[in-house]
Design an enzyme around this catalytic site. Sequence first.
Site, PDB file in Angstrom:
ATOM      1  N   GLU A  70      -3.679  -9.427   3.784  1.00 56.42           N
ATOM      2  CA  GLU A  70      -4.427  -9.105   4.996  1.00 56.42           C
ATOM      3  C   GLU A  70      -5.583 -10.065   5.256  1.00 56.42           C
ATOM      4  OE1 GLU A  70      -3.185  -6.972   2.910  1.00 56.42           O
ATOM      5  OE2 GLU A  70      -2.580  -5.105   3.890  1.00 56.42           O
TER       6      GLU A  70
ATOM      7  N   GLU B 150       0.841  -1.211   0.000  1.00 52.07           N
ATOM      8  CA  GLU B 150       0.000   0.000   0.000  1.00 52.07           C
ATOM      9  C   GLU B 150       0.878   1.264   0.000  1.00 52.07           C
ATOM     10  OE1 GLU B 150      -2.257  -1.591   3.387  1.00 52.07           O
ATOM     11  OE2 GLU B 150      -4.050  -1.075   2.248  1.00 52.07           O
TER      12      GLU B 150
HETATM   13  C1  LIG Z   1     -11.974   0.161  16.503  1.00 48.69           C
HETATM   14  C2  LIG Z   1     -10.840  -0.301  15.689  1.00 48.69           C
HETATM   15  C3  LIG Z   1     -10.482   0.647  14.617  1.00 48.69           C
HETATM   16  C4  LIG Z   1     -10.013  -0.125  13.477  1.00 48.69           C
HETATM   17  C5  LIG Z   1      -9.137   0.644  12.606  1.00 48.69           C
HETATM   18  C6  LIG Z   1      -7.808   0.028  12.634  1.00 48.69           C
HETATM   19  C7  LIG Z   1      -6.962   0.774  11.732  1.00 48.69           C
HETATM   20  C8  LIG Z   1      -5.725   0.035  11.542  1.00 48.69           C
HETATM   21  C9  LIG Z   1      -5.181   0.497  10.268  1.00 48.69           C
HETATM   22  C10 LIG Z   1      -4.145  -0.427   9.856  1.00 48.69           C
HETATM   23  C11 LIG Z   1      -4.123  -0.361   8.407  1.00 48.69           C
HETATM   24  C12 LIG Z   1      -3.034  -1.173   7.990  1.00 48.69           C
HETATM   25  C13 LIG Z   1      -3.491  -2.166   7.034  1.00 48.69           C
HETATM   26  C14 LIG Z   1      -2.336  -2.961   6.745  1.00 48.69           C
HETATM   27  O1  LIG Z   1      -1.451  -2.434   6.190  1.00 48.69           O
HETATM   28  C15 LIG Z   1      -2.356  -4.321   7.246  1.00 48.69           C
HETATM   29  C16 LIG Z   1      -1.104  -5.094   7.059  1.00 48.69           C
HETATM   30  O2  LIG Z   1      -0.117  -4.759   6.472  1.00 48.69           O
HETATM   31  S1  LIG Z   1      -1.190  -6.543   7.838  1.00 48.69           S
HETATM   32  C17 LIG Z   1       0.351  -7.301   7.485  1.00 48.69           C
HETATM   33  C18 LIG Z   1       0.377  -7.863   6.129  1.00 48.69           C
HETATM   34  N1  LIG Z   1       1.622  -8.587   5.934  1.00 48.69           N
HETATM   35  C19 LIG Z   1       1.705  -9.896   5.997  1.00 48.69           C
HETATM   36  O3  LIG Z   1       0.743 -10.599   6.185  1.00 48.69           O
HETATM   37  C20 LIG Z   1       3.075 -10.460   5.795  1.00 48.69           C
HETATM   38  C21 LIG Z   1       3.377 -11.422   6.883  1.00 48.69           C
HETATM   39  N2  LIG Z   1       4.722 -11.959   6.781  1.00 48.69           N
HETATM   40  C22 LIG Z   1       5.066 -12.886   5.895  1.00 48.69           C
HETATM   41  O4  LIG Z   1       4.326 -13.323   5.038  1.00 48.69           O
HETATM   42  C23 LIG Z   1       6.446 -13.441   6.025  1.00 48.69           C
HETATM   43  O5  LIG Z   1       6.875 -13.226   7.324  1.00 48.69           O
HETATM   44  C24 LIG Z   1       7.464 -12.814   5.048  1.00 48.69           C
HETATM   45  C25 LIG Z   1       7.167 -13.294   3.625  1.00 48.69           C
HETATM   46  C26 LIG Z   1       7.430 -11.306   5.115  1.00 48.69           C
HETATM   47  C27 LIG Z   1       8.882 -13.291   5.423  1.00 48.69           C
HETATM   48  O6  LIG Z   1       8.902 -14.708   5.434  1.00 48.69           O
HETATM   49  P1  LIG Z   1      10.157 -15.507   6.023  1.00 48.69           P
HETATM   50  O7  LIG Z   1      11.382 -14.974   5.435  1.00 48.69           O
HETATM   51  O8  LIG Z   1       9.844 -16.955   5.838  1.00 48.69           O
HETATM   52  O9  LIG Z   1      10.234 -15.160   7.567  1.00 48.69           O
HETATM   53  P2  LIG Z   1       9.176 -15.424   8.725  1.00 48.69           P
HETATM   54  O10 LIG Z   1       7.817 -15.561   8.188  1.00 48.69           O
HETATM   55  O11 LIG Z   1       9.690 -16.524   9.578  1.00 48.69           O
HETATM   56  O12 LIG Z   1       9.231 -14.046   9.508  1.00 48.69           O
HETATM   57  C28 LIG Z   1      10.420 -13.625  10.178  1.00 48.69           C
HETATM   58  C29 LIG Z   1      10.018 -12.951  11.456  1.00 48.69           C
HETATM   59  O13 LIG Z   1       9.319 -11.761  11.156  1.00 48.69           O
HETATM   60  C30 LIG Z   1       8.044 -11.751  11.786  1.00 48.69           C
HETATM   61  N3  LIG Z   1       7.110 -11.041  10.914  1.00 48.69           N
HETATM   62  C31 LIG Z   1       6.916 -11.235   9.610  1.00 48.69           C
HETATM   63  N4  LIG Z   1       6.029 -10.367   9.122  1.00 48.69           N
HETATM   64  C32 LIG Z   1       5.652  -9.583  10.160  1.00 48.69           C
HETATM   65  C33 LIG Z   1       4.749  -8.488  10.286  1.00 48.69           C
HETATM   66  N5  LIG Z   1       4.082  -7.999   9.248  1.00 48.69           N
HETATM   67  N6  LIG Z   1       4.621  -7.944  11.506  1.00 48.69           N
HETATM   68  C34 LIG Z   1       5.316  -8.407  12.571  1.00 48.69           C
HETATM   69  N7  LIG Z   1       6.186  -9.447  12.511  1.00 48.69           N
HETATM   70  C35 LIG Z   1       6.349 -10.019  11.311  1.00 48.69           C
HETATM   71  C36 LIG Z   1       7.705 -13.209  11.954  1.00 48.69           C
HETATM   72  O14 LIG Z   1       6.764 -13.397  12.968  1.00 48.69           O
HETATM   73  C37 LIG Z   1       9.059 -13.812  12.289  1.00 48.69           C
HETATM   74  O15 LIG Z   1       9.354 -13.529  13.628  1.00 48.69           O
HETATM   75  P3  LIG Z   1       9.219 -14.655  14.755  1.00 48.69           P
HETATM   76  O16 LIG Z   1       9.783 -14.038  15.960  1.00 48.69           O
HETATM   77  O17 LIG Z   1       9.966 -15.852  14.241  1.00 48.69           O
HETATM   78  O18 LIG Z   1       7.745 -14.951  14.877  1.00 48.69           O
END
Ligand SMILES: CCCCCCCCCCCCCC(=O)CC(=O)SCCNC(=O)CCNC(=O)[C@H](O)C(C)(C)COP(=O)(O)OP(=O)(O)OC[C@H]1O[C@@H](n2cnc3c(N)ncnc32)[C@H](O)[C@@H]1OP(=O)(O)O
Length: 717
Positions: free
Chosen positions: A123, A103
């Site tokens: 998401e 985004e």
């Molecule tokens: C009343 C309520 C009001 C409501 C309004 C609320 C408003 C809120 C507005 C918010 C608007 C935002 C909308 C938005 O942008 C939403 C998002 O972006 S959600 C996130 C979307 N992203 C994902 O789903 C990606 C997730 N990650 C992955 O797919 C993989 O991790 C990735 C391909 C990036 C990397 O893969 P790989 O190399 O295999 O590594 P790992 O998967 O093992 O990850 C390494 C490590 O990193 C942590 N991690 C990965 N992504 C995230 C993340 N997005 N946030 C935090 N942490 C993340 C992962 O957990 C691993 O760490 P560990 O310690 O091992 O768990």
Amino acid sequence: MAKYSRLHGSVGLISLANPPVNALSSVVRHAISEKVAKAFRDPEVTCVVICGENGVFCGGADIREFASTMRGPPLVPMIDAIEEGEKPVVAAIEGVAFGGGLELALGCHYRIAHYKARVGLPEVTLGLLPAAGGTQRLPRLTGVAPALQLITTGRHVAAPEALKLGIVDQVTEQNTVEVAVQFAKSVVGQALHNRRLSLRQLSCPPDGLFEETMAQIKQRARGAVAPIACVQAVKAAATLPFKAGMDKERDLMATLFNSGQAKALQYSFFAQRSVAKWNLPNGAHSGISKARAVHRAAVIGLGTMGRGIVVSLVRAGISVIAMETNEKQLHTGKKMVIAILEKDAQKHNAAPRADLVHFTERLSDLSNVDLVIEAVYEDMVLKKDIFKQLSMICKPDAFLCTNTSALNVDELAAVTGRPEMVVGMHFFAPAHVMKLLEVVYGQHSSPEAVATAMQLGKRLGKVSVAVGNCPGFVGNRMMKLYVEQAHFLLEEGATPEQVDEALEEFGFAMGIFKVSDLSGLDVGWRVRKEAGLTGAGVDWKEPPRRRQGRRYSPLADLLCEKGHLGQKTSRGWYLYEKPGGRDPKPDQGLHSFLVEYRSKYGLKARRIDKDEVLERCLFSLINEGFCILDDGIASGPEDVDVIYVHGYGWPRHRGGPMFYADMVGLSKVLERLEFYHQAHPDVPYLKPSPLLRKLVRNGSPPIREWREFLKRPHSHL
Ligand SMILES: CCCCCCCCCCCCCC(=O)CC(=O)SCCNC(=O)CCNC(=O)[C@H](O)C(C)(C)COP(=O)(O)OP(=O)(O)OC[C@H]1O[C@@H](n2cnc3c(N)ncnc32)[C@H](O)[C@@H]1OP(=O)(O)O
Ligand SMILES: NC(=O)C1=CN([C@@H]2O[C@H](COP(=O)(O)OP(=O)(O)OC[C@H]3O[C@@H](n4cnc5c(N)ncnc54)[C@H](O)[C@@H]3O)[C@@H](O)[C@H]2O)C=CC1
């Protein structure tokens, strides 16, 4: 955070720096806003490039922040400010641009991607929608239909496809940031109006697109609400001006954000990652245990499981010796393996990898492999004989693994001269499709053996969970009670259709009776015979519906004796149009059989509602999950949940059985189990587990605190 530098005097370079995936935490959002404003203010700067450190653009919003009150500058105005800027901003995408990361890139005026990068809006897999303008900008860029598909599935798109879809403007094999910097300089002075996606008009989507997609999603989503909200948000993009669409996106997100489904899916995301960090009762853990490389593997037995395991190994580029004693099975197995590999090759436009498999009838051919996976019949005597021979034939440092679904791994290890090299590798059918792998450690399994099996599972694209050794391990131990409760419900008045309907409404892809027809009723029959519950080993002095001192339902055995084995014989719990038919129909014959059965045993049929079906089936399974945690067979509730979501069709948006128990409330689960145990004192496993009682006594702490109440794991056998 984000770093800022000036290149060539006129290019402002903003670099996201929040390892490992540059997630948009509040600190990062704050830093980006500040650096963008700085670049826009600086009269020397004519263009801006945004990139990520360490070869990753951005993994999206910081998911961990969703559980607490969101602080820091929100994403939407930050992205709007970039888009509205008067200096061209170029996103240099390496690694991934997911969710909020994409985004952010869509707010930039141009996007350059490395050819190995992936983009997407995942998401929906977290129970959310892309609420930082993703549902409004992406359709304006790609057209409605592709955007709808990407947003409702969360599919990851590789850079070359992203280029075709128009998501990125250029794909490069060079240094992406350098290319983006040159590109940014080349567009200075060009009008930005057309590059602002929020200002673009959307062409009309094809007639009926939203209605059709909604109907498909409702069928596929099994009760998940986020995909439906995604359709509504994209429809708003197609029918409303940008600002009104953004309002709709925000409102839909507000309903999803605090939903139980979003919590479950986000829990699942982290649970899946936590199981890779395994612990053994002897103190060994993933942090210190080194896996050994597997170059050559062998699979013994080319039946249902062995064939899929061979395919999985070949797909990972591992050379395999596939061994089978039965000539016909060898021939059929070979044909099936090659057919799947050829289909793979067609799909990927590549040469088939069949050259990696060597088919043989001789066990002696396995002398030089690094790891063996045995997948012969579930027969301890046969398996022991094979392990004894392997111990003599295989090189001393070869790992010996078994795909047994319930037998004692230690008993097998004991017949070898190398018990430390023996582990269970329990795949699920079909093994080349199902994601789950239970890695079963025995009393003597070395940390290196466990690490190697876990690492191999990862290489095969599986979600691997290390579990202790007990009959049925984690998944099947719990499953047994769930199936048994379903049979008891039939005795008490339900039909297979009623039970399955309740389970499918809960979110299972298939009810338990449909699953049983699909797998074949003879599978469980063989296990029950082996356990002395039916057939020659039964103590007939016991009353007919009791075995080994407790309630038993012989219903499934009676069907098997009639030859009603499920789909393969066209009759089981349902009726099929022909042997091998896939479409289950209610079977009046089965209903009459149930009536006769109840009358024979003096059972009075009663009305059973859906709540009772769910409570009896699911709470008994959950109770066993608590026993498994108490026994140290699984090291935490996440392990149990990952097993159920990836191996047993538990709906992902309900987190898994242990997460579900937490959501329902532990005291309610306890109270209902006490109720059912009182009503059915001859079913011992309905007695609430000591761990469940302990948690309730301690105020029902949330699931993330349960580990503090677990005993240190120990070997169960
Ligand atoms: C009343 C309520 C009001 C409501 C309004 C609320 C408003 C809120 C507005 C918010 C608007 C935002 C909308 C938005 O942008 C939403 C998002 O972006 S959600 C996130 C979307 N992203 C994902 O789903 C990606 C997730 N990650 C992955 O797919 C993989 O991790 C990735 C391909 C990036 C990397 O893969 P790989 O190399 O295999 O590594 P790992 O998967 O093992 O990850 C390494 C490590 O990193 C942590 N991690 C990965 N992504 C995230 C993340 N997005 N946030 C935090 N942490 C993340 C992962 O957990 C691993 O760490 P560990 O310690 O091992 O768990
Ligand atoms: N079918 C399933 O859904 C699952 C089965 N398992 C386990 O996997 C193992 C295999 O099960 P299936 O593939 O279903 O059985 P299967 O009956 O389909 O195949 C077993 C194969 O082993 C072969 N075999 C027997 N003795 C042999 C020997 N001495 N050397 C080489 N091959 C020999 C047989 O000819 C047969 O082709 C069992 O331990 C089972 O419990 C595990 C997970 C799921």
